[in-house]
Design a protein around this motif. Sequence first.
Motif, PDB file in Angstrom:
ATOM      1  N   VAL A 178       0.840  -1.196   0.000  1.00  0.00           N
ATOM      2  CA  VAL A 178       0.000   0.000   0.000  1.00  0.00           C
ATOM      3  C   VAL A 178       0.878   1.250   0.000  1.00  0.00           C
ATOM      4  O   VAL A 178       0.665   2.191  -0.782  1.00  0.00           O
ATOM      5  CB  VAL A 178      -0.944  -0.014   1.230  1.00  0.00           C
ATOM      6  N   GLY A 179       1.903   1.260   0.870  1.00  0.00           N
ATOM      7  CA  GLY A 179       2.793   2.426   0.976  1.00  0.00           C
ATOM      8  C   GLY A 179       3.480   2.726  -0.345  1.00  0.00           C
ATOM      9  O   GLY A 179       3.515   3.874  -0.802  1.00  0.00           O
ATOM     10  N   MET A 180       3.996   1.677  -0.984  1.00  0.00           N
ATOM     11  CA  MET A 180       4.757   1.892  -2.220  1.00  0.00           C
ATOM     12  C   MET A 180       3.864   2.389  -3.343  1.00  0.00           C
ATOM     13  O   MET A 180       4.230   3.298  -4.091  1.00  0.00           O
ATOM     14  CB  MET A 180       5.459   0.605  -2.625  1.00  0.00           C
ATOM     15  N   ILE A 181       2.680   1.792  -3.459  1.00  0.00           N
ATOM     16  CA  ILE A 181       1.777   2.241  -4.524  1.00  0.00           C
ATOM     17  C   ILE A 181       1.417   3.713  -4.299  1.00  0.00           C
ATOM     18  O   ILE A 181       1.396   4.515  -5.243  1.00  0.00           O
ATOM     19  CB  ILE A 181       0.512   1.344  -4.587  1.00  0.00           C
ATOM     20  N   SER A 182       1.205   4.108  -3.046  1.00  0.00           N
ATOM     21  CA  SER A 182       0.858   5.505  -2.769  1.00  0.00           C
ATOM     22  C   SER A 182       1.980   6.445  -3.211  1.00  0.00           C
ATOM     23  O   SER A 182       1.753   7.449  -3.902  1.00  0.00           O
ATOM     24  CB  SER A 182       0.601   5.724  -1.275  1.00  0.00           C
ATOM     25  N   THR A 192       2.899   4.432 -12.736  1.00  0.00           N
ATOM     26  CA  THR A 192       2.448   3.506 -11.697  1.00  0.00           C
ATOM     27  C   THR A 192       1.479   2.490 -12.293  1.00  0.00           C
ATOM     28  O   THR A 192       1.574   1.290 -12.040  1.00  0.00           O
ATOM     29  CB  THR A 192       1.752   4.282 -10.561  1.00  0.00           C
ATOM     30  N   LEU A 193       0.553   3.007 -13.103  1.00  0.00           N
ATOM     31  CA  LEU A 193      -0.428   2.099 -13.705  1.00  0.00           C
ATOM     32  C   LEU A 193       0.267   1.077 -14.600  1.00  0.00           C
ATOM     33  O   LEU A 193      -0.071  -0.107 -14.599  1.00  0.00           O
ATOM     34  CB  LEU A 193      -1.475   2.884 -14.489  1.00  0.00           C
ATOM     35  N   ILE A 194       1.285   1.543 -15.343  1.00  0.00           N
ATOM     36  CA  ILE A 194       2.028   0.608 -16.200  1.00  0.00           C
ATOM     37  C   ILE A 194       2.707  -0.463 -15.348  1.00  0.00           C
ATOM     38  O   ILE A 194       2.665  -1.653 -15.650  1.00  0.00           O
ATOM     39  CB  ILE A 194       3.074   1.368 -17.053  1.00  0.00           C
ATOM     40  N   ALA A 195       3.292   0.011 -14.232  1.00  0.00           N
ATOM     41  CA  ALA A 195       3.999  -0.932 -13.353  1.00  0.00           C
ATOM     42  C   ALA A 195       3.051  -1.984 -12.789  1.00  0.00           C
ATOM     43  O   ALA A 195       3.435  -3.120 -12.555  1.00  0.00           O
ATOM     44  CB  ALA A 195       4.666  -0.174 -12.210  1.00  0.00           C
ATOM     45  N   LEU A 196       1.800  -1.566 -12.594  1.00  0.00           N
ATOM     46  CA  LEU A 196       0.848  -2.487 -11.969  1.00  0.00           C
ATOM     47  C   LEU A 196       0.185  -3.434 -12.969  1.00  0.00           C
ATOM     48  O   LEU A 196      -0.575  -4.312 -12.579  1.00  0.00           O
ATOM     49  CB  LEU A 196      -0.228  -1.695 -11.211  1.00  0.00           C
ATOM     50  N   LEU A 197       0.507  -3.251 -14.251  1.00  0.00           N
ATOM     51  CA  LEU A 197      -0.130  -4.082 -15.292  1.00  0.00           C
ATOM     52  C   LEU A 197      -0.059  -5.588 -15.033  1.00  0.00           C
ATOM     53  O   LEU A 197      -1.067  -6.278 -15.135  1.00  0.00           O
ATOM     54  CB  LEU A 197       0.491  -3.762 -16.662  1.00  0.00           C
ATOM     55  N   PRO A 198       1.121  -6.116 -14.688  1.00  0.00           N
ATOM     56  CA  PRO A 198       1.168  -7.583 -14.514  1.00  0.00           C
ATOM     57  C   PRO A 198       0.517  -8.064 -13.212  1.00  0.00           C
ATOM     58  O   PRO A 198       0.356  -9.252 -13.012  1.00  0.00           O
ATOM     59  CB  PRO A 198       2.668  -7.895 -14.469  1.00  0.00           C
ATOM     60  N   LEU A 199       0.147  -7.108 -12.350  1.00  0.00           N
ATOM     61  CA  LEU A 199      -0.322  -7.501 -11.016  1.00  0.00           C
ATOM     62  C   LEU A 199      -1.557  -8.419 -11.031  1.00  0.00           C
ATOM     63  O   LEU A 199      -1.568  -9.452 -10.360  1.00  0.00           O
ATOM     64  CB  LEU A 199      -0.583  -6.249 -10.176  1.00  0.00           C
ATOM     65  N   PRO A 200      -2.601  -8.060 -11.831  1.00  0.00           N
ATOM     66  CA  PRO A 200      -3.784  -8.932 -11.821  1.00  0.00           C
ATOM     67  C   PRO A 200      -3.457 -10.351 -12.268  1.00  0.00           C
ATOM     68  O   PRO A 200      -3.943 -11.318 -11.689  1.00  0.00           O
ATOM     69  CB  PRO A 200      -4.726  -8.274 -12.832  1.00  0.00           C
ATOM     70  N   ILE A 290       8.711  -0.616 -17.189  1.00  0.00           N
ATOM     71  CA  ILE A 290       9.049   0.619 -16.473  1.00  0.00           C
ATOM     72  C   ILE A 290      10.287   1.265 -17.083  1.00  0.00           C
ATOM     73  O   ILE A 290      10.341   2.478 -17.298  1.00  0.00           O
ATOM     74  CB  ILE A 290       9.323   0.310 -14.978  1.00  0.00           C
ATOM     75  N   LEU A 291      11.296   0.425 -17.391  1.00  0.00           N
ATOM     76  CA  LEU A 291      12.533   0.969 -17.954  1.00  0.00           C
ATOM     77  C   LEU A 291      12.241   1.671 -19.277  1.00  0.00           C
ATOM     78  O   LEU A 291      12.702   2.778 -19.536  1.00  0.00           O
ATOM     79  CB  LEU A 291      13.555  -0.156 -18.167  1.00  0.00           C
ATOM     80  N   TYR A 292      11.428   0.999 -20.101  1.00  0.00           N
ATOM     81  CA  TYR A 292      11.127   1.553 -21.423  1.00  0.00           C
ATOM     82  C   TYR A 292      10.351   2.865 -21.297  1.00  0.00           C
ATOM     83  O   TYR A 292      10.809   3.921 -21.718  1.00  0.00           O
ATOM     84  CB  TYR A 292      10.331   0.514 -22.224  1.00  0.00           C
ATOM     85  N   PHE A 293       9.159   2.781 -20.647  1.00  0.00           N
ATOM     86  CA  PHE A 293       8.323   3.980 -20.559  1.00  0.00           C
ATOM     87  C   PHE A 293       8.919   5.022 -19.622  1.00  0.00           C
ATOM     88  O   PHE A 293       8.820   6.223 -19.867  1.00  0.00           O
ATOM     89  CB  PHE A 293       6.900   3.610 -20.108  1.00  0.00           C
ATOM     90  N   GLY A 294       9.566   4.554 -18.548  1.00  0.00           N
ATOM     91  CA  GLY A 294      10.178   5.471 -17.584  1.00  0.00           C
ATOM     92  C   GLY A 294      11.235   6.322 -18.260  1.00  0.00           C
ATOM     93  O   GLY A 294      11.282   7.539 -18.069  1.00  0.00           O
ATOM     94  N   THR A 295      12.104   5.640 -19.062  1.00  0.00           N
ATOM     95  CA  THR A 295      13.169   6.395 -19.736  1.00  0.00           C
ATOM     96  C   THR A 295      12.566   7.412 -20.708  1.00  0.00           C
ATOM     97  O   THR A 295      13.037   8.557 -20.798  1.00  0.00           O
ATOM     98  CB  THR A 295      14.110   5.427 -20.481  1.00  0.00           C
ATOM     99  N   LEU A 296      11.493   7.012 -21.398  1.00  0.00           N
ATOM    100  CA  LEU A 296      10.814   7.966 -22.285  1.00  0.00           C
ATOM    101  C   LEU A 296      10.350   9.181 -21.484  1.00  0.00           C
ATOM    102  O   LEU A 296      10.516  10.326 -21.900  1.00  0.00           O
ATOM    103  CB  LEU A 296       9.609   7.310 -22.971  1.00  0.00           C
ATOM    104  N   LEU A 309      14.609   5.497 -10.543  1.00  0.00           N
ATOM    105  CA  LEU A 309      15.304   4.561  -9.668  1.00  0.00           C
ATOM    106  C   LEU A 309      14.382   4.100  -8.524  1.00  0.00           C
ATOM    107  O   LEU A 309      14.310   2.916  -8.186  1.00  0.00           O
ATOM    108  CB  LEU A 309      16.541   5.251  -9.089  1.00  0.00           C
ATOM    109  N   VAL A 310      13.630   5.076  -7.958  1.00  0.00           N
ATOM    110  CA  VAL A 310      12.703   4.730  -6.880  1.00  0.00           C
ATOM    111  C   VAL A 310      11.664   3.728  -7.397  1.00  0.00           C
ATOM    112  O   VAL A 310      11.358   2.725  -6.754  1.00  0.00           O
ATOM    113  CB  VAL A 310      12.019   6.002  -6.334  1.00  0.00           C
ATOM    114  N   PHE A 311      11.159   3.982  -8.594  1.00  0.00           N
ATOM    115  CA  PHE A 311      10.164   3.082  -9.201  1.00  0.00           C
ATOM    116  C   PHE A 311      10.695   1.652  -9.306  1.00  0.00           C
ATOM    117  O   PHE A 311      10.047   0.684  -8.940  1.00  0.00           O
ATOM    118  CB  PHE A 311       9.800   3.581 -10.610  1.00  0.00           C
TER     119      PHE A 311
END
Length: 615
Positions: A178-182, A192-200, A290-296, A309-311
Amino acid sequence: MVTSGHRQTSLRETLPGLRRVLVRMAPYLRPHRGLVAGGSAALVAAVLTKLAEPWPLKFIIDHVVQVSDGSSGSGIALVDDLPIMTLLLVCALGIIVVIGLRAMFDYIATIAFALAGNRVLTRVRADLFRHLLALPQAFHSKSKTGDLTMRLISDVGMLKETAVTAALPLAVSMLILVGMISVMLVLNWQLTLIALLPLPLLWLFSLHIGKKIQTVARKQRRNEGDMAATSAETMAGIRTVQALGVEQEVGDGFAGANEKSLKEGIKAKRLAAGLERLVDVLVAFATALILYFGTLFVLDGRLTPGDLLVFITYLKNMFRPVRDYAKYSARLAKATAAGERVVELLDTRSTVIDCPDADLVDNLNGQIELSEVSFGYDHGETPALHDVSVKIEPGERIVVTGPSGSGKSTFVSLLLRLYDPTSGLVKIDGQDIRGISLQSLRRQISFVPQETLLFRASIRDNLILGADIDVTDEQIEKAARLASAHDFIMQLPDGYDTEIMERGGTLSAGQRQRIALARASLRQSPILILDEPTVGLDNVNEAVVSQAIWRLAKGRTTLLITHDLRLAQQADRILCVDGGRIAEDGTHDRLVKQDGPYARLWNRQGGGHDVIAAE
Ligand code: ADP
């Protein structure tokens, strides 16, 4: 019991059981409120430091590395105003401080919860054992000793362990998630939403495999319970097993169950390991995204490299709870099943209990009266006693005899109030025994069972079991002499201080029986009940024990269950039980003349040709 039949499929389905266990344990936890509150505070602090972990590095990258090569500023005035070297030093030290704090909070939380868990469950275990001791015969005759031991030792142990190894980490993991997602949402919600994609996807796999693990785990637990029961039963009857020479068969049976348990254990491990590897692959997938979209985003200036880096760091940690979910939920399900077995026992109410205004009795005369007593095991469906009415005067020496299964033991069980009659009244000295406190009633009765219960302790300690605490050595010796036990005790290496082995394994049956008689003599009770005390003894021992019995019976109301009608000859009165009724009641001579069931038994024994001399 949740483990049998009913299939629990997920943590959600475990929850009602878990809640029931927690509710039942809550009163035990109350005295340790402070500890739990402190532990929880430390837990939250540990989670916060965990969240802070990548931040010193983020500041170094965003405000030290980038500012020094002139590429960017931070926009945070306070940080930008610090000289670069100071900032670097602060961040470097910050890493040590954050990790140090986290270690400390983790330690405090673990210790606090472990302490609380251990203290609570130590109390629970002691209470459970006391509770088991108080549960009636009706309960014990239907329970497996091994299973009860398993609940007392292993199930309670598992609850204790799970509190620290599953409940705590699961709570930490959820808080971290919960803390990290916040924090990530605040930094950049799109990423964040991209990072959570594989979660379901991960959640689905996790549920599916978790379900399988739980099924296997429960099977394993049931198997272990059976194994404990088998081993306890076998050990209790080890003489028979060895005498029959069936060690091989019994051993093979146990090995088979053990093998099955091993297979299930391996299956559970394989499933869990498979899930963990799957998570690793999915984390890699999310990291790539994350690396791909984050770097963009960084190139666009929407994100700083430090944020990225935090992500990435959070991502690795975030998936851990999901990965561990299967592991912890299986452990929790197992602990819940264990907890329910414990709670089920704790909640088993005794049917034979003291009424609120039960009388304490002392110095009874020993008059016994049963009026129209009927009783059946299994709620009276197959009656073991029908309408039994009998009156026994103080000091009478009664022999209760009759064919096996006729109800003799049941008759004395009702006097000891091991069971309550289905209908009718049992009175002692004219008082309904249900109105007498159980403990004080049983203190008025000395019971010598067929199998003497001896504990691993000295002969002396075994003799004084259940006697007054201030019994003197002279009294002990007098009782032993009365029971013809003194001489053989003196021949043992340490006399009365000789330690005897479990169940009196080092003593002969006759010696054990004489110790039981001496023990009964020390109890000074007005009523004496003996259940076939001469069964299995050789002639010499039988004669010695018989004489001791009548010496012991002097001045006490005595009920002696026996098949040996030579003993019956010496009684004041004989109750001949047949088919749950008192078929005949009278002296030996009268009953022999009557030519009824007693006379038939008597004739079958050859008319008592070698009569034992009464004292
Ligand atoms: P006896 O002592 O004369 O051999 P019992 O009093 O032990 O006879 O048994 C009387 C009847 O009650 C028998 O039919 C026996 O099978 C039954 N019985 C005894 N103990 C139990 C028990 N714990 N549960 C169910 N039935 C029992």
